[in-house]
Design a protein around this motif. Sequence first.
Motif, PDB file in Angstrom:
ATOM      1  N   ILE A 138      84.501   5.534 199.612  1.00 19.65           N
ATOM      2  CA  ILE A 138      85.489   4.721 198.901  1.00 19.65           C
ATOM      3  C   ILE A 138      86.081   5.592 197.803  1.00 19.65           C
ATOM      4  N   VAL A 139      87.393   5.834 197.879  1.00 21.14           N
ATOM      5  CA  VAL A 139      88.026   6.739 196.929  1.00 21.14           C
ATOM      6  C   VAL A 139      88.712   6.001 195.783  1.00 21.14           C
ATOM      7  N   GLN A 140      88.977   4.708 195.962  1.00 19.84           N
ATOM      8  CA  GLN A 140      89.550   3.929 194.866  1.00 19.84           C
ATOM      9  C   GLN A 140      89.383   2.451 195.142  1.00 19.84           C
ATOM     10  N   ILE A 141      89.103   1.690 194.088  1.00 21.98           N
ATOM     11  CA  ILE A 141      89.080   0.229 194.143  1.00 21.98           C
ATOM     12  C   ILE A 141      89.987  -0.282 193.032  1.00 21.98           C
ATOM     13  N   GLY A 142      90.882  -1.194 193.369  1.00 21.52           N
ATOM     14  CA  GLY A 142      91.770  -1.745 192.347  1.00 21.52           C
ATOM     15  C   GLY A 142      92.629  -2.849 192.908  1.00 21.52           C
TER      16      GLY A 142
ATOM     17  N   THR B 231     100.572   1.780 191.477  1.00 21.49           N
ATOM     18  CA  THR B 231     101.136   2.424 190.283  1.00 21.49           C
ATOM     19  C   THR B 231     100.234   3.489 189.676  1.00 21.49           C
ATOM     20  N   ASP B 232      98.948   3.473 190.012  1.00 19.81           N
ATOM     21  CA  ASP B 232      98.027   4.456 189.430  1.00 19.81           C
ATOM     22  C   ASP B 232      97.049   4.954 190.498  1.00 19.81           C
ATOM     23  N   PRO B 233      97.554   5.634 191.546  1.00 20.31           N
ATOM     24  CA  PRO B 233      96.659   6.121 192.610  1.00 20.31           C
ATOM     25  C   PRO B 233      95.647   7.119 192.068  1.00 20.31           C
ATOM     26  N   ALA B 234      94.423   7.040 192.603  1.00 17.27           N
ATOM     27  CA  ALA B 234      93.324   7.850 192.070  1.00 17.27           C
ATOM     28  C   ALA B 234      93.461   9.326 192.406  1.00 17.27           C
ATOM     29  N   ASN B 235      94.102   9.636 193.529  1.00 22.34           N
ATOM     30  CA  ASN B 235      94.230  11.043 193.932  1.00 22.34           C
ATOM     31  C   ASN B 235      95.445  11.201 194.845  1.00 22.34           C
TER      32      ASN B 235
ATOM     33  N   GLN C 281      99.805   9.530 198.639  1.00 21.51           N
ATOM     34  CA  GLN C 281     100.531   9.700 199.893  1.00 21.51           C
ATOM     35  C   GLN C 281     100.415   8.448 200.759  1.00 21.51           C
ATOM     36  N   PHE C 282      99.261   7.811 200.693  1.00 16.32           N
ATOM     37  CA  PHE C 282      99.024   6.624 201.508  1.00 16.32           C
ATOM     38  C   PHE C 282      99.970   5.492 201.126  1.00 16.32           C
ATOM     39  N   VAL C 283     100.273   5.378 199.833  1.00 16.43           N
ATOM     40  CA  VAL C 283     101.057   4.229 199.362  1.00 16.43           C
ATOM     41  C   VAL C 283     102.537   4.542 199.175  1.00 16.43           C
ATOM     42  N   GLN C 284     102.962   5.752 199.496  1.00 16.35           N
ATOM     43  CA  GLN C 284     104.335   6.137 199.162  1.00 16.35           C
ATOM     44  C   GLN C 284     105.390   5.327 199.913  1.00 16.35           C
ATOM     45  N   ASP C 285     105.042   4.786 201.080  1.00 19.17           N
ATOM     46  CA  ASP C 285     106.020   4.032 201.857  1.00 19.17           C
ATOM     47  C   ASP C 285     105.883   2.516 201.702  1.00 19.17           C
ATOM     48  N   VAL C 286     105.041   2.091 200.781  1.00 14.24           N
ATOM     49  CA  VAL C 286     104.860   0.652 200.571  1.00 14.24           C
ATOM     50  C   VAL C 286     106.123   0.051 199.955  1.00 14.24           C
ATOM     51  N   ASP C 287     106.448  -1.143 200.371  1.00 14.11           N
ATOM     52  CA  ASP C 287     107.571  -1.869 199.784  1.00 14.11           C
ATOM     53  C   ASP C 287     107.177  -2.346 198.386  1.00 14.11           C
ATOM     54  N   ARG C 288     107.542  -1.584 197.379  1.00 15.00           N
ATOM     55  CA  ARG C 288     107.133  -1.872 196.003  1.00 15.00           C
ATOM     56  C   ARG C 288     107.652  -3.223 195.530  1.00 15.00           C
ATOM     57  N   ALA C 289     108.796  -3.646 196.061  1.00 16.87           N
ATOM     58  CA  ALA C 289     109.387  -4.911 195.618  1.00 16.87           C
ATOM     59  C   ALA C 289     108.518  -6.104 195.966  1.00 16.87           C
ATOM     60  N   LYS C 290     107.657  -5.964 196.988  1.00 16.63           N
ATOM     61  CA  LYS C 290     106.801  -7.075 197.387  1.00 16.63           C
ATOM     62  C   LYS C 290     105.424  -7.020 196.737  1.00 16.63           C
ATOM     63  N   VAL C 291     105.111  -5.906 196.077  1.00 15.55           N
ATOM     64  CA  VAL C 291     103.787  -5.734 195.479  1.00 15.55           C
ATOM     65  C   VAL C 291     103.834  -5.862 193.967  1.00 15.55           C
ATOM     66  N   LEU C 292     104.775  -5.150 193.341  1.00 12.51           N
ATOM     67  CA  LEU C 292     104.868  -5.201 191.886  1.00 12.51           C
ATOM     68  C   LEU C 292     105.388  -6.564 191.442  1.00 12.51           C
ATOM     69  N   THR C 293     104.996  -6.962 190.264  1.00 14.63           N
ATOM     70  CA  THR C 293     105.405  -8.249 189.712  1.00 14.63           C
ATOM     71  C   THR C 293     106.166  -8.053 188.408  1.00 14.63           C
ATOM     72  N   ALA C 294     106.740  -9.133 187.929  1.00 20.69           N
ATOM     73  CA  ALA C 294     107.480  -9.079 186.671  1.00 20.69           C
ATOM     74  C   ALA C 294     106.591  -8.558 185.546  1.00 20.69           C
ATOM     75  N   GLU C 295     105.348  -8.988 185.543  1.00 21.42           N
ATOM     76  CA  GLU C 295     104.428  -8.577 184.480  1.00 21.42           C
ATOM     77  C   GLU C 295     104.221  -7.076 184.465  1.00 21.42           C
ATOM     78  N   SER C 296     104.250  -6.436 185.638  1.00 21.58           N
ATOM     79  CA  SER C 296     103.941  -5.013 185.716  1.00 21.58           C
ATOM     80  C   SER C 296     105.071  -4.127 185.199  1.00 21.58           C
ATOM     81  N   VAL C 297     106.286  -4.643 185.086  1.00 25.15           N
ATOM     82  CA  VAL C 297     107.404  -3.810 184.652  1.00 25.15           C
ATOM     83  C   VAL C 297     108.073  -4.310 183.373  1.00 25.15           C
ATOM     84  N   MET C 298     107.634  -5.449 182.859  1.00 23.16           N
ATOM     85  CA  MET C 298     108.304  -6.016 181.675  1.00 23.16           C
ATOM     86  C   MET C 298     108.078  -5.151 180.442  1.00 23.16           C
ATOM     87  N   ARG C 299     108.977  -5.309 179.485  1.00 21.51           N
ATOM     88  CA  ARG C 299     108.890  -4.618 178.202  1.00 21.51           C
ATOM     89  C   ARG C 299     108.732  -5.654 177.091  1.00 21.51           C
TER      90      ARG C 299
END
Length: 430
Positions: A242-246, A253-257, A262-280
């Motif tokens: 197990i290389v990362q748990i989260g 947003t914070d891959p362990a290595n 590389q594994f997550v580079q093609d993920v549709d970020r719009a469906k995973v990230l939320t308003a809370e994760s990008v708000m200021r």
Amino acid sequence: MNDAIALKAEGLYKVFGRNAEAAVDKLRAGTPRDQLGGATAAVIDASFEVMRGEIFVVMGLSGSGKSTLIRMLNGLHPATTGSVEIGGEPITATSPKRLREVRRTKVSMVFQHFALLPHRTVIDNVAYGLEIQGMGREERIARARKVTEIVGLAGWEEKHPGELSGGMQQRVGLARALAADTEVLLMDEAFSALDPLIRRGMQDQLLELQTELGKTIIFITHDLNEAMYIGDRIAVMRDGRIVQIGTPEEILTDPANDYVEQFVQDVDRAKVLTAESVMRPARAVVHTGAGPRAALTLMRDEQVAGAYVVNRDRSIVGWVRDRDVFDLVRKGSTDLTPAVKPDHGAVPADTALADLFIPSLEAALPLGVVDHRDRLVGVIPRVTLLAALGGEPEAAATASPRPDPLPTEMVDQLLESAVGAGAADAKEAR
């Protein structure tokens, strides 16, 4: 064991072949996985906890060890070393009789290829586990019918598996596991054999069932988008480790290595990230008790054309525009209420980025973000939203212009001419 923990795995190793224990010693000493001689290490030093009511996804490519790991969690593969506890009860190194009892009462499993009995009807397949437990026919059929209805198979109880589509057969497998009424549900690539549309429907139904029944689910998949969609937390495996748990957001947003990145580079970020994760932080905020002069001073200092209006507990009331507030100050009004617009358009903090585009386009201010108590917890400027999805901030800045703030000199002249309450209000705003 903490009552909130449904399952705990600690230091799990699974080595196939001769001299398995010696191979574990070599692995602990740093010997590479491919230099163990005649032994094959499928799982290496896996440790994690799964909380009650959580969907915990184990994700990895073929050969990463994920399917071996899930079979260790119910004793189908005995651990070479390490321990597993379910509900505080150890299942490693326990007697075969007790292990069978644990499988009947504490943990059930849904397999990739359904594992249905073709000569039995749907209702009898669903009730099969209860029959093995020794439950009487009338009682087990009644329970099976209830679960069959929950998974959307009402009316199909007397059909045989060969008469069902792949998605319906998988529903039977899921119903059989649910009928056992165990707290922990193991799902090994349960939807991977289904067509994409049916698969997404099953994912949605799993989430609905989880909300209704509150089961603890450990879900194995090689599909990252599936993991991101259904998982509360994700464990990423590579070469038995197990290389990362989260959470999905943490993984993205914070891959362990480099491997996870590389594994997550093609993920549709719009469906995973939320308003809370990008708000200021929300800086242009006025309390309901502030007067027009205080509100105008704040907007001048922040160089913005509008501000959100909140109660003292930061629950959102609406928003004001500098021109409207300017008119109130010029008229000598001390009440901000006439300028407050209630259509603030704020969104809940857990809203997916994919659902923020229209609200952002319609918002006159940076999009407000509220918590479950309707309190303003942040804002999302349009540029920030597009940048989070990999857009060009410079281009985004002009994509949909917002109203420019009033000239500072104009505001200063008006405030300087104000007397009494105006000065006090301005001091309050600062």
